[in-house]
Design a protein around this motif. Structure first.
Motif, PDB file in Angstrom:
ATOM      1  N   CYS A 101       1.540   0.414 -10.834  1.00  6.99           N
ATOM      2  CA  CYS A 101       0.310  -0.220 -10.350  1.00  6.99           C
ATOM      3  C   CYS A 101       0.566  -0.786  -8.959  1.00  6.99           C
ATOM      4  N   THR A 102      -0.425  -0.655  -8.070  1.00 10.28           N
ATOM      5  CA  THR A 102      -0.280  -1.172  -6.716  1.00 10.28           C
ATOM      6  C   THR A 102      -1.644  -1.382  -6.077  1.00 10.28           C
ATOM      7  N   GLY A 103      -1.636  -2.173  -5.020  1.00  9.73           N
ATOM      8  CA  GLY A 103      -2.788  -2.243  -4.131  1.00  9.73           C
ATOM      9  C   GLY A 103      -2.681  -1.127  -3.108  1.00  9.73           C
ATOM     10  N   PRO A 104      -3.328  -1.254  -1.953  1.00 11.13           N
ATOM     11  CA  PRO A 104      -3.290  -0.181  -0.956  1.00 11.13           C
ATOM     12  C   PRO A 104      -1.884   0.057  -0.437  1.00 11.13           C
ATOM     13  N   ILE A 105      -1.587   1.300  -0.126  1.00 10.31           N
ATOM     14  CA  ILE A 105      -0.306   1.695   0.464  1.00 10.31           C
ATOM     15  C   ILE A 105      -0.560   2.106   1.912  1.00 10.31           C
ATOM     16  N   HIS A 106       0.102   1.443   2.855  1.00 11.89           N
ATOM     17  CA  HIS A 106      -0.043   1.757   4.280  1.00 11.89           C
ATOM     18  C   HIS A 106       1.208   2.504   4.748  1.00 11.89           C
ATOM     19  N   LEU A 107       1.012   3.753   5.133  1.00  6.77           N
ATOM     20  CA  LEU A 107       2.123   4.585   5.590  1.00  6.77           C
ATOM     21  C   LEU A 107       2.517   4.224   7.020  1.00  6.77           C
ATOM     22  N   ASP A 108       3.729   4.628   7.386  1.00  9.18           N
ATOM     23  CA  ASP A 108       4.203   4.381   8.744  1.00  9.18           C
ATOM     24  C   ASP A 108       4.876   5.641   9.278  1.00  9.18           C
ATOM     25  N   ASN A 109       5.264   5.609  10.546  1.00  6.93           N
ATOM     26  CA  ASN A 109       5.824   6.782  11.215  1.00  6.93           C
ATOM     27  C   ASN A 109       7.038   7.331  10.472  1.00  6.93           C
ATOM     28  N   ASN A 110       7.089   8.656  10.375  1.00  7.62           N
ATOM     29  CA  ASN A 110       8.257   9.380   9.854  1.00  7.62           C
ATOM     30  C   ASN A 110       8.549   9.096   8.387  1.00  7.62           C
ATOM     31  N   VAL A 111       7.504   8.735   7.632  1.00 10.19           N
ATOM     32  CA  VAL A 111       7.660   8.422   6.211  1.00 10.19           C
ATOM     33  C   VAL A 111       6.975   9.490   5.356  1.00 10.19           C
ATOM     34  N   ASN A 112       7.716   9.990   4.373  1.00 12.92           N
ATOM     35  CA  ASN A 112       7.185  10.909   3.369  1.00 12.92           C
ATOM     36  C   ASN A 112       7.167  10.178   2.028  1.00 12.92           C
ATOM     37  N   LEU A 113       5.978   9.813   1.564  1.00 13.14           N
ATOM     38  CA  LEU A 113       5.831   9.198   0.242  1.00 13.14           C
ATOM     39  C   LEU A 113       5.849  10.331  -0.783  1.00 13.14           C
ATOM     40  N   HIS A 114       6.898  10.386  -1.582  1.00 11.20           N
ATOM     41  CA  HIS A 114       7.114  11.537  -2.468  1.00 11.20           C
ATOM     42  C   HIS A 114       7.058  11.106  -3.930  1.00 11.20           C
ATOM     43  N   VAL A 159       2.396  12.712   2.251  1.00  9.44           N
ATOM     44  CA  VAL A 159       2.389  12.361   0.830  1.00  9.44           C
ATOM     45  C   VAL A 159       2.621  13.667   0.096  1.00  9.44           C
ATOM     46  N   THR A 160       3.704  13.749  -0.676  1.00  8.24           N
ATOM     47  CA  THR A 160       4.084  15.017  -1.293  1.00  8.24           C
ATOM     48  C   THR A 160       4.527  14.796  -2.740  1.00  8.24           C
ATOM     49  N   THR A 164       0.822  12.047  -9.544  1.00  8.12           N
ATOM     50  CA  THR A 164      -0.618  11.821  -9.556  1.00  8.12           C
ATOM     51  C   THR A 164      -0.964  10.535  -8.815  1.00  8.12           C
ATOM     52  N   LEU A 165      -2.011  10.604  -8.005  1.00  7.33           N
ATOM     53  CA  LEU A 165      -2.606   9.437  -7.363  1.00  7.33           C
ATOM     54  C   LEU A 165      -3.913   9.144  -8.088  1.00  7.33           C
ATOM     55  N   ASN A 166      -3.963   8.017  -8.770  1.00 10.25           N
ATOM     56  CA  ASN A 166      -5.117   7.686  -9.611  1.00 10.25           C
ATOM     57  C   ASN A 166      -5.876   6.521  -8.988  1.00 10.25           C
ATOM     58  N   GLY A 167      -7.049   6.826  -8.416  1.00  5.88           N
ATOM     59  CA  GLY A 167      -7.868   5.780  -7.798  1.00  5.88           C
ATOM     60  C   GLY A 167      -8.540   4.863  -8.798  1.00  5.88           C
ATOM     61  N   GLN A 168      -8.555   5.254 -10.049  1.00  6.42           N
ATOM     62  CA  GLN A 168      -9.141   4.475 -11.150  1.00  6.42           C
ATOM     63  C   GLN A 168     -10.612   4.125 -10.920  1.00  6.42           C
ATOM     64  N   GLY A 169     -11.284   4.936 -10.107  1.00  7.87           N
ATOM     65  CA  GLY A 169     -12.725   4.769  -9.966  1.00  7.87           C
ATOM     66  C   GLY A 169     -13.408   5.070 -11.284  1.00  7.87           C
ATOM     67  N   SER A 170     -14.423   4.289 -11.596  1.00  6.08           N
ATOM     68  CA  SER A 170     -15.153   4.477 -12.853  1.00  6.08           C
ATOM     69  C   SER A 170     -16.501   3.795 -12.726  1.00  6.08           C
ATOM     70  N   ASN A 171     -17.334   3.970 -13.745  1.00  8.68           N
ATOM     71  CA  ASN A 171     -18.634   3.295 -13.744  1.00  8.68           C
ATOM     72  C   ASN A 171     -18.473   1.779 -13.774  1.00  8.68           C
ATOM     73  N   GLU A 172     -17.324   1.305 -14.261  1.00 12.70           N
ATOM     74  CA  GLU A 172     -17.092  -0.138 -14.339  1.00 12.70           C
ATOM     75  C   GLU A 172     -16.650  -0.714 -12.993  1.00 12.70           C
ATOM     76  N   GLN A 173     -15.974   0.089 -12.183  1.00 17.12           N
ATOM     77  CA  GLN A 173     -15.509  -0.397 -10.888  1.00 17.12           C
ATOM     78  C   GLN A 173     -15.640   0.688  -9.832  1.00 17.12           C
ATOM     79  N   LEU A 235      -0.174  16.609   3.374  1.00 17.84           N
ATOM     80  CA  LEU A 235      -0.510  16.160   2.021  1.00 17.84           C
ATOM     81  C   LEU A 235      -0.289  17.370   1.126  1.00 17.84           C
ATOM     82  N   GLN A 236       0.710  17.289   0.241  1.00 17.98           N
ATOM     83  CA  GLN A 236       1.150  18.501  -0.445  1.00 17.98           C
ATOM     84  C   GLN A 236       1.504  18.236  -1.907  1.00 17.98           C
ATOM     85  N   GLY A 237       0.918  19.071  -2.782  1.00 15.21           N
ATOM     86  CA  GLY A 237       1.373  19.158  -4.160  1.00 15.21           C
ATOM     87  C   GLY A 237       0.801  18.167  -5.144  1.00 15.21           C
ATOM     88  N   VAL A 238       0.350  17.016  -4.685  1.00 13.82           N
ATOM     89  CA  VAL A 238      -0.044  15.952  -5.607  1.00 13.82           C
ATOM     90  C   VAL A 238      -1.385  16.255  -6.272  1.00 13.82           C
TER      91      VAL A 238
END
Length: 479
Positions: A101-114, A159-160, A164-173, A235-238
């Motif tokens: 679980c997390t809040g927003p993720i802010h990427l920076d230069n030369n970073v691969n979130l895998h 981002v590779t 799964t990236l789950n935004g958890q959007g729903s009718n409730e939120q 943005l690959q594979g996720v």
């Protein structure tokens, strides 16, 4: 003397856009481009789009104190890992198997979130954890809730992985904020309508973006993944599920690759990928199953698009699959700065809930020049409305008429097969005095459709060796 000076200053601010629009008008009278020559240029465009390259150094979020289980907030962990990675020259920020679980993720230069296979990032649905940043809502820039994954003015980011990236959007939120009953909204609940109107008004008046502040107390949903003014993006594979709003949004970015991504997100305005004011964007091997357009190429809305005046160009879509959605590949409706050079090939589009295969939409409030759209080797199993839909009277959010006439030219669909085209092979509606120009269907077979074509203010529509409902088509006369 101040009032006349202010008027002159405003005119200068918009001069570049007006010149661009004026220069576009003569082009509408020129002969159409040659599709074979256009396709011959594609390899040189693709050669300029390079994947980002990262140092072979890994920063495992577990080493920074990450707690799996999907309950404990890991926002500070992601922040620390990313900052350490970029400070040391870059590398891989690794998300191992488990739910985080997390809040927003802010990427920076030369970073691969895998994200490895089995990893799932669950984004917090509490709006208060999302800081106010420079972003965009439906083609208009503003200060609003941070996207769930956000990179602002960064280079060499990715981002590779198979997670799964789950935004958890729903009718409730999130989703109910759209104000529609189908997404859980009921009378008395918050909705976005007042804020949308306020934002449009601020943009029309030329209020600076820094003063268009929304966020807390307002109800404009954040984008899911946004690369804002970035270069060399991957943005690959996720897999991406349940986004609050637009899913992938490269804005004012160049050299962007979306490869092998799977999008399953059926919320309101859940466009799959929306390149906006962007150049050299390569979308390939991706699966779209969405609540709105699968791919929607943008370039700003109304006065804000004319203020920015950066067209989207060199957008390549290859080997993708489109299932549910309003359109397979769409251009618009936020299109005021224009779009040029769109290539679509080897795609499969098939669903009883897919409205159109290729779609272009604008109106006289948004304007914009759309030119040079090349489509080949697509297979359409079933669509609801049309194989090609061009609506230049498209209208949402109240009054959508103005003096900025949309223009469309050079739309080619070739070597393609359609089993069930729905209501129309072509449904195209332009404006008197500003006709849609140069539509070509070449070597196209539509096995079944209710009406071959319905056109209004279209000039130079041609069928070349094209069969609809078993009949060889003749080009319409008296165009």
């Amino acid at each position: 003397m101040r009032k006349p000076f202010k008027v002159i200053k405003l005119s200068i601010a918009h001069l570049a856009t007006y010149i661009m629009l004026l220069l576009a008008c003569p082009a509408m009278g020129q002969s159409e481009v040659n599709s074979s020559s256009a396709w011959a240029k594609l390899p040189s465009i693709l050669a300029t789009i390079k994947e980002p390259v990262f140092k072979n150094k890994t920063y495992n979020i577990l080493d920074f104190g990450a707690k799996p289980g999907g309950i404990i907030d890991n926002s500070k962990v992601f922040e620390k890992a990313i900052q350490k990675c970029t400070k040391n020259g870059g590398g891989i920020v690794l998300v191992p198997s488990g739910k985080y679980c997390t809040g927003p993720i802010h990427l920076d230069n030369n970073v691969n979130l895998h994200l490895v296979e089995g990893a799932e990032i669950l984004f917090n649905t509490d709006p208060s954890v999302y800081p106010i940043v420079h972003t965009s809502f439906e083609g208009t820039e503003l200060m609003n809730y941070s996207p769930l994954i956000y990179a602002y003015n960064k280079h060499n980011v990715a981002v590779t992985g198979k997670g799964t990236l789950n935004g958890q959007g729903s009718n409730e939120q999130w989703w109910s904020w759209c104000g529609k009953n189908t997404y859980g909204w009921k009378k008395g609940m918050p909705d976005q309508k007042e804020d949308v109107n306020k934002l449009m008004d601020l943009a029309d008046k030329g209020v600076p973006v820094a003063e268009r502040v929304f966020g807390k107390g307002h109800f404009l949903r954040p984008n899911c993944i946004e690369f804002f003014e970035c270069t060399q993006v991957l943005l690959q594979g996720v897999q991406i599920v349940n986004a609050p709003f637009w899913v992938i949004h490269p804005i004012k970015s160049s050299n962007v690759i979306v490869d092998g991504v799977t999008i399953k997100s059926h919320g309101p305005n859940n466009d799959g990928c929306d390149p906006e004011y962007s150049k050299n964007v390569w979308i390939k091997n991706t699966i779209f199953d969405t609540g709105d357009d699968c791919i929607a190429i943008k370039s700003g809305r109304d006065n804000d698009g004319r203020r920015v005046a950066i067209k989207s160009e060199n957008i390549i879509v290859q080997d993708c699959k489109m299932y549910d959605g309003h359109g397979g590949v769409t251009i618009g409706s936020e299109i005021s700065a224009g779009v040029s050079n769109v290539y679509v090939e080897n795609c499969v589009m098939d669903s009883p809930e897919l409205d159109r295969a290729i779609r272009i939409k604008s109106n006289s409030r948004r304007g914009g020049l759309v030119e040079n759209v090349f489509v080949r080797n697509i297979k359409v199993g079933q669509v609801k409305e049309s194989v090609l839909g061009i609506d230049l009277h498209y209208g949402v959010h109240g009054n959508q008429t103005g003096t900025f006439m949309p223009q469309v030219q050079n739309i080619f669909i070739e070597n393609s097969m359609v089993k069930n085209g729905g209501l129309y092979g072509i449904l195209a509606k332009g404006h008197a005095g500003y006709p849609i120009k140069n539509i070509r269907f070449k070597e196209v077979t539509i096995e079944k459709v209710e009406t071959d074509y319905s056109i209004e203010n279209v000039e130079n529509l041609k069928f070349i060796n094209t069969y609809i409902n078993g009949s060889l088509m003749e080009s319409p006369k008296n165009q």
